[in-house]
Design an enzyme around this catalytic site. Structure first.
Site, PDB file in Angstrom:
ATOM      1  N   SER A  59      20.636  -0.063  80.282  1.00 55.47           N
ATOM      2  CA  SER A  59      21.188   1.216  80.752  1.00 55.47           C
ATOM      3  C   SER A  59      21.794   1.003  82.131  1.00 55.47           C
ATOM      4  O   SER A  59      21.572  -0.029  82.779  1.00 55.47           O
ATOM      5  CB  SER A  59      20.076   2.268  80.832  1.00 55.47           C
ATOM      6  OG  SER A  59      19.200   1.943  81.904  1.00 55.47           O
ATOM      7  N   ASP A  96      23.844   0.724  77.189  1.00 57.93           N
ATOM      8  CA  ASP A  96      23.308   2.000  76.707  1.00 57.93           C
ATOM      9  C   ASP A  96      23.839   3.130  77.597  1.00 57.93           C
ATOM     10  O   ASP A  96      23.715   3.061  78.827  1.00 57.93           O
ATOM     11  CB  ASP A  96      21.770   1.917  76.806  1.00 57.93           C
ATOM     12  CG  ASP A  96      21.061   3.024  76.053  1.00 57.93           C
ATOM     13  OD1 ASP A  96      21.660   3.597  75.125  1.00 57.93           O
ATOM     14  OD2 ASP A  96      19.885   3.305  76.397  1.00 57.93           O
ATOM     15  N   HIS A 192      15.428  12.380  74.570  1.00 62.29           N
ATOM     16  CA  HIS A 192      14.949  11.200  75.309  1.00 62.29           C
ATOM     17  C   HIS A 192      13.608  11.479  75.985  1.00 62.29           C
ATOM     18  O   HIS A 192      13.278  12.623  76.278  1.00 62.29           O
ATOM     19  CB  HIS A 192      15.977  10.793  76.363  1.00 62.29           C
ATOM     20  CG  HIS A 192      17.225  10.219  75.761  1.00 62.29           C
ATOM     21  ND1 HIS A 192      18.380  10.934  75.606  1.00 62.29           N
ATOM     22  CD2 HIS A 192      17.472   8.991  75.254  1.00 62.29           C
ATOM     23  CE1 HIS A 192      19.297  10.176  75.039  1.00 62.29           C
ATOM     24  NE2 HIS A 192      18.779   8.987  74.811  1.00 62.29           N
ATOM     25  N   ASN A 271      17.201   3.707  68.568  1.00 61.04           N
ATOM     26  CA  ASN A 271      16.980   3.388  69.990  1.00 61.04           C
ATOM     27  C   ASN A 271      15.552   3.692  70.422  1.00 61.04           C
ATOM     28  O   ASN A 271      15.084   4.830  70.259  1.00 61.04           O
ATOM     29  CB  ASN A 271      17.902   4.246  70.853  1.00 61.04           C
ATOM     30  CG  ASN A 271      19.342   3.751  70.850  1.00 61.04           C
ATOM     31  OD1 ASN A 271      19.715   2.929  70.024  1.00 61.04           O
ATOM     32  ND2 ASN A 271      20.130   4.254  71.768  1.00 61.04           N
ATOM     33  N   SER A 274      11.086   4.609  75.353  1.00 63.23           N
ATOM     34  CA  SER A 274       9.853   5.216  75.857  1.00 63.23           C
ATOM     35  C   SER A 274       8.589   4.569  75.292  1.00 63.23           C
ATOM     36  O   SER A 274       7.602   4.404  76.018  1.00 63.23           O
ATOM     37  CB  SER A 274       9.841   6.714  75.557  1.00 63.23           C
ATOM     38  OG  SER A 274      10.886   7.355  76.245  1.00 63.23           O
TER      39      SER A 274
HETATM   40  P1  13P Z   1      13.372   7.191  73.707  1.00 63.31           P
HETATM   41  O1  13P Z   1      13.233   7.835  75.039  1.00 63.31           O
HETATM   42  O2  13P Z   1      12.919   8.096  72.601  1.00 63.31           O
HETATM   43  O3  13P Z   1      12.723   5.859  73.630  1.00 63.31           O
HETATM   44  O4  13P Z   1      14.957   6.958  73.450  1.00 63.31           O
HETATM   45  C1  13P Z   1      15.608   5.847  74.005  1.00 63.31           C
HETATM   46  C2  13P Z   1      17.092   5.924  73.882  1.00 63.31           C
HETATM   47  O5  13P Z   1      17.654   6.723  73.167  1.00 63.31           O
HETATM   48  C3  13P Z   1      17.867   4.954  74.667  1.00 63.31           C
HETATM   49  O6  13P Z   1      19.238   5.168  74.573  1.00 63.31           O
HETATM   50  O1  G3H Z   2      18.491   6.810  77.092  1.00 66.82           O
HETATM   51  C1  G3H Z   2      17.940   6.470  78.120  1.00 66.82           C
HETATM   52  C2  G3H Z   2      17.170   5.196  78.143  1.00 66.82           C
HETATM   53  O2  G3H Z   2      15.830   5.423  77.817  1.00 66.82           O
HETATM   54  C3  G3H Z   2      17.368   4.508  79.461  1.00 66.82           C
HETATM   55  O3  G3H Z   2      16.620   5.101  80.447  1.00 66.82           O
HETATM   56  O4  G3H Z   2      18.261   5.442  82.297  1.00 66.82           O
HETATM   57  O5  G3H Z   2      15.798   5.426  82.741  1.00 66.82           O
HETATM   58  O6  G3H Z   2      16.999   3.312  82.155  1.00 66.82           O
HETATM   59  P1  G3H Z   2      16.940   4.803  82.021  1.00 66.82           P
HETATM   60 ZN    ZN Z   3      19.785   7.236  74.368  1.00 68.31          ZN
END
Ligand code: 13P
Ligand code: G3H
Ligand code: ZN
Length: 326
Positions: A59, A96, A192, A271, A274
């Site tokens: 990300s 991401d 998310h 994806n 978490s």
């Molecule tokens: P989660 O927070 O459900 O793990 O989703 C992650 C995600 O969509 C990353 O792009």
């Molecule tokens: O979709 C979000 C992902 O879980 C990435 O999270 O932006 O905290 O790295 P982050």
């Molecule tokens: Zn996502």
């Protein structure tokens, strides 16, 4: 500075072929986020040992946390590590939730094989225009692109959406045609983070909107669909975190049954971030409480890494169906 590098020279692949096989085979490719060494080691070990294709996701937040150059070299090291384990699994390096053309271009130029441009919070026409711009640059480098229609609640990097907006099926065909994307993330009730649903005592999470997914599939038959926000928020980890001094009451995610059903459909990328965070936090809390004199990070990070390997193998084998598909 001529520091442009192609993913092909790094032993990575784009997502085209693995998505086609996943859609045809009725399973989903796991996309795991990583920010540090132990997470990456665990992802590669688990996917190599289960012979699963894998998407390594970075990300924007991960890039600023760990340094973009460091992460790229780590991913290159991960490919090498898999090969040294005797494993030839396809490995994709994916951005991401990219939010600007410049970020996407910079990732493509530094060796990413797949890009998400997330214009889902923009007005439709602006989403189309931005996504199209990224696709043109990406396809010139044989890099595949994921777009998004519909907004997930929760945190998408810097974009915080209070409420979700489901994908409108009557937009998907036009969006795919106008942008040329290779896959499409849709919003069908996931979000998310670790608090996906607000439930009262005794309530269980509502089912995902499979009716919307089916309508999307009918409009773009066989087209790769992506599911974000797909952590199960594993209750055992939440319980461990709470037991060892954490405070995560009310954390809840998407059930494994719902994910199995999604994986068997046109959803070909799931994806997960978490759940990995929860596994790491649970094991570190447990380890440090039970070993108060320990101060070697390899001990508690090692315990977290072992748990992550177990979690990822379970996802690949028993939820996504990607094990053995490399
Ligand atoms: P989660 O927070 O459900 O793990 O989703 C992650 C995600 O969509 C990353 O792009
Ligand atoms: O979709 C979000 C992902 O879980 C990435 O999270 O932006 O905290 O790295 P982050
Ligand atoms: Zn996502």
């Amino acid at each position: 500075m001529s520091d442009v590098v192609s993913y092909k020279d790094l032993g990575l692949v784009n997502s085209r072929e693995i998505f086609r096989k996943a859609v045809d085979g009725g399973y989903a490719i796991p996309a795991y986020n990583f920010n540090n060494l132990e997470q990456l080691q665990a992802i590669i070990t688990a996917c190599a040992e289960t012979s699963s294709p894998v998407i390594l996701q970075i990300s924007k937040g991960a890039r600023s946390y760990a340094n973009e150059t460091m992460l790229r070299y780590m991913a290159t090291g991960a490919v090498q590590m898999a090969r040294e384990m005797g494993s030839d699994i396809p490995i994709v390096l994916h951005l991401d939730h990219g939010d600007t053309f410049e970020l996407c271009k910079s990732c493509i130029d530094s060796g990413f094989s797949s890009i998400m441009i997330d214009g889902s919070h923009l007005p439709y026409d602006e989403n189309v225009a931005l996504t199209r711009q990224v696709v043109e640059y990406a396809h010139a480098h044989d890099v595949t692109v994921e777009g998004e229609l519909g907004v997930l609640a929760g945190i998408e990097d810097d974009v915080v959406a209070e409420k979700s907006t489901y994908t409108q099926p009557d937009e998907v065909e036009d969006f795919v045609k106008k942008t040329g994307v290779d896959s499409l993330a849709i919003s069908i009730g996931t979000s998310h983070g670790a608090f996906k649903f607000k439930l009262k005592e005794g309530e269980s999470a509502p089912p995902l909107r499979f009716d919307i997914l089916e309508e999307c599939e009918q409009r773009i038959p066989g087209f790769p669909i992506v599911l974000h926000g797909a952590s199960s928020v594993v209750p055992e980890y939440v319980a461990l975190i709470n037991q060892y001094g954490g405070k995560m009451e009310g954390a809840v995610g998407v059930s494994e049954d719902q994910l199995r059903k999604a994986a068997a459909s046109a959803v070909c990328k799931i994806n997960i971030d978490s759940d990995g965070r929860l596994a790491v936090t649970a094991k570190i809390r447990e380890y440090l409480t039970n070993n108060p004199g320990e101060f070697d990070p390899r001990k508690y990070l090692g315990a977290a890494r072992n748990e992550l390997i177990k979690l990822i193998k379970h996802k690949n084998e028993a939820v996504l169906g990607s094990a053995g598909k490399a």
